[in-house]
Design an enzyme around this catalytic site. Sequence first.
Site, PDB file in Angstrom:
ATOM      1  CG  ASP A 249     -10.326  -0.152   5.494  1.00 32.70           C
ATOM      2  OD1 ASP A 249     -10.570  -0.592   6.622  1.00 32.70           O
ATOM      3  OD2 ASP A 249      -9.215   0.371   5.236  1.00 32.70           O
TER       4      ASP A 249
ATOM      5  CG  ASP B  89      -7.632   2.699   0.899  1.00 29.91           C
ATOM      6  OD1 ASP B  89      -8.768   3.214   1.031  1.00 29.91           O
ATOM      7  OD2 ASP B  89      -7.011   2.173   1.844  1.00 29.91           O
TER       8      ASP B  89
ATOM      9  N   GLY C 294      -3.949  -3.815   6.573  1.00 28.79           N
ATOM     10  CA  GLY C 294      -2.960  -3.593   7.622  1.00 28.79           C
ATOM     11  C   GLY C 294      -3.060  -2.176   8.133  1.00 28.79           C
TER      12      GLY C 294
ATOM     13  CB  SER D 244      -0.877  -0.022   1.260  1.00 26.90           C
ATOM     14  OG  SER D 244      -1.565   1.198   1.410  1.00 26.90           O
TER      15      SER D 244
ATOM     16  CE  LYS E 291      -3.735   4.142   2.172  1.00 24.41           C
ATOM     17  NZ  LYS E 291      -4.911   3.640   2.901  1.00 24.41           N
TER      18      LYS E 291
ATOM     19  CE  LYS F  72      -4.668   0.317   0.586  1.00 21.48           C
ATOM     20  NZ  LYS F  72      -5.348  -0.417   1.692  1.00 21.48           N
TER      21      LYS F  72
ATOM     22  CD  GLU G 237      -8.831  -0.498   1.244  1.00 25.32           C
ATOM     23  OE1 GLU G 237      -7.905  -0.809   0.465  1.00 25.32           O
ATOM     24  OE2 GLU G 237      -8.713  -0.548   2.481  1.00 25.32           O
TER      25      GLU G 237
ATOM     26  CE  LYS H 209      -7.064  -1.760   7.160  1.00 25.56           C
ATOM     27  NZ  LYS H 209      -6.901  -0.313   7.314  1.00 25.56           N
TER      28      LYS H 209
HETATM   29  O1  OSB Z   1      -6.824   2.396   4.844  1.00 21.47           O
HETATM   30  O2  OSB Z   1      -5.942   0.502   4.604  1.00 21.47           O
HETATM   31  C1  OSB Z   1      -5.917   1.619   5.123  1.00 21.47           C
HETATM   32  C2  OSB Z   1      -2.706   2.177   7.115  1.00 21.47           C
HETATM   33  C3  OSB Z   1      -3.221   2.746   8.262  1.00 21.47           C
HETATM   34  C4  OSB Z   1      -4.568   2.971   8.368  1.00 21.47           C
HETATM   35  C5  OSB Z   1      -5.412   2.627   7.302  1.00 21.47           C
HETATM   36  C6  OSB Z   1      -4.915   2.035   6.154  1.00 21.47           C
HETATM   37  C7  OSB Z   1      -3.532   1.834   6.049  1.00 21.47           C
HETATM   38  C8  OSB Z   1      -2.887   1.262   4.864  1.00 21.47           C
HETATM   39  C9  OSB Z   1      -1.525   0.643   5.045  1.00 21.47           C
HETATM   40  O3  OSB Z   1      -3.355   1.324   3.753  1.00 21.47           O
HETATM   41  C10 OSB Z   1      -1.515  -0.832   4.969  1.00 21.47           C
HETATM   42  C11 OSB Z   1      -0.250  -1.424   5.526  1.00 21.47           C
HETATM   43  O4  OSB Z   1       0.700  -1.568   4.756  1.00 21.47           O
HETATM   44  O5  OSB Z   1      -0.205  -1.731   6.731  1.00 21.47           O
HETATM   45 MG    MG Z   2      -8.122   1.208   3.590  1.00 23.96          MG
END
Ligand code: OSB
Ligand code: MG
Length: 370
Positions: free
Chosen positions: A238, A188, A290, A135, A163, A161, A213, A262
């Site tokens: 999510d 995301d 994560g 991500s 953002k 992924k 997402e 998660k």
């Molecule tokens: O939206 O998935 C999310 C990290 C912290 C809070 C929310 C998110 C995320 C990530 C990182 O997208 C995922 C990772 O590599 O742990």
């Molecule tokens: Mg997310």
Amino acid sequence: MYIEQIEIRHLELPLVHPFETSFGREEVRQTILVAVRSEGLTGWGEAATSAGPWYEYETVGTCWHVLREFLAPGVVGQEVSAPEDAARLMAPVRGHNIAKMGLEAAVWDLLGQARGQSVAQLLGGTRPRVAVGVSIGVQPSVAALLERIGGFWAEGYSRIKIKIRPGWDVEVVRRVRERFPDAPLMVDANSAYRLADADHLAELDEYGLTMIEQPLAYDDLVDHAELQRRLRTPVCLDESVPSLAAARAALALGSGRIINIKPGRVGGLTVAKAIHDLCLEAGIAVWCGGMLETGVGRAHNVAVASLPGYTLPGDISGSARYFHEDIVEPPFVANEDGTMTVPSGPGIGVEVLMDRVEAATVRGEIEIGD
Ligand code: OSB
Ligand code: MG
């Protein structure tokens, strides 16, 4: 097992790269480790919260308060014979899912060690290796993003992924797709859009994304259902699925075609498995997200991702992608085929390095049973 002692620690760990999303930017990971002790064994869990209530309402402060005042006192001095017992003891506390995950996960590790079984085995995990992706936060420029993706893609990650947020979306995706035509790619939005943006988001349909997402509000299921009807790209939820009840509502409404389960967001491994079972039954694909966990939380996430319904690559990257030094040994490393090996030793199957934990601890407290 009689829970003799519970220890909570607030850790600060600098991130190798700042992590920027539609809700903010994080440079130092603020997280809470939970240790539970019984019969000479220590089980570890992580409440992977963050400094502010931007992803969801919990913070390092609320997790500390709720663990210290309510969750730890409810579990210390109690007998637990199955991991689900911890979930039951914490059930009177409403919400505060990330805090609950920290303590429940520690009990899963403890019981796994006592029984000589891995957390994955205790859960009913079926895969020795799980597909993993990466991500990538918002970058200062598209060129910087392309370079970062190129590095991770070369390491073999199974999907990318990125953002997105208004002003950093369709054009960015177009350029990423142009450079990486075959990469499994998803975005995301962390709730950065409204239903009124549906036509704009539909422009993403032509880039073959595996999913978008959490485009809409963190507490919405109805608008997501309407948006899904207007997009070809699958919507993945999510933030909008913090519980089993929310997952049932999402399925009933058709709020998306995929759920990111998660364990932290839903309040532990027990609920994560229940949502997984529901989705498996309903034919809804799931994957494990994560929250920039240390090796402790990562170990639990990898175990959960070994359940049979977790068919899509998770946000479970190698330790080095997050931290200069992880607090567990061996650190997590993605295999060249884009998978990660599920530890098979007892409990979380990795060793917690106390000198590194001590060095990162900024506050600690111990609760003792009577
Ligand atoms: O939206 O998935 C999310 C990290 C912290 C809070 C929310 C998110 C995320 C990530 C990182 O997208 C995922 C990772 O590599 O742990
Ligand atoms: Mg997310």
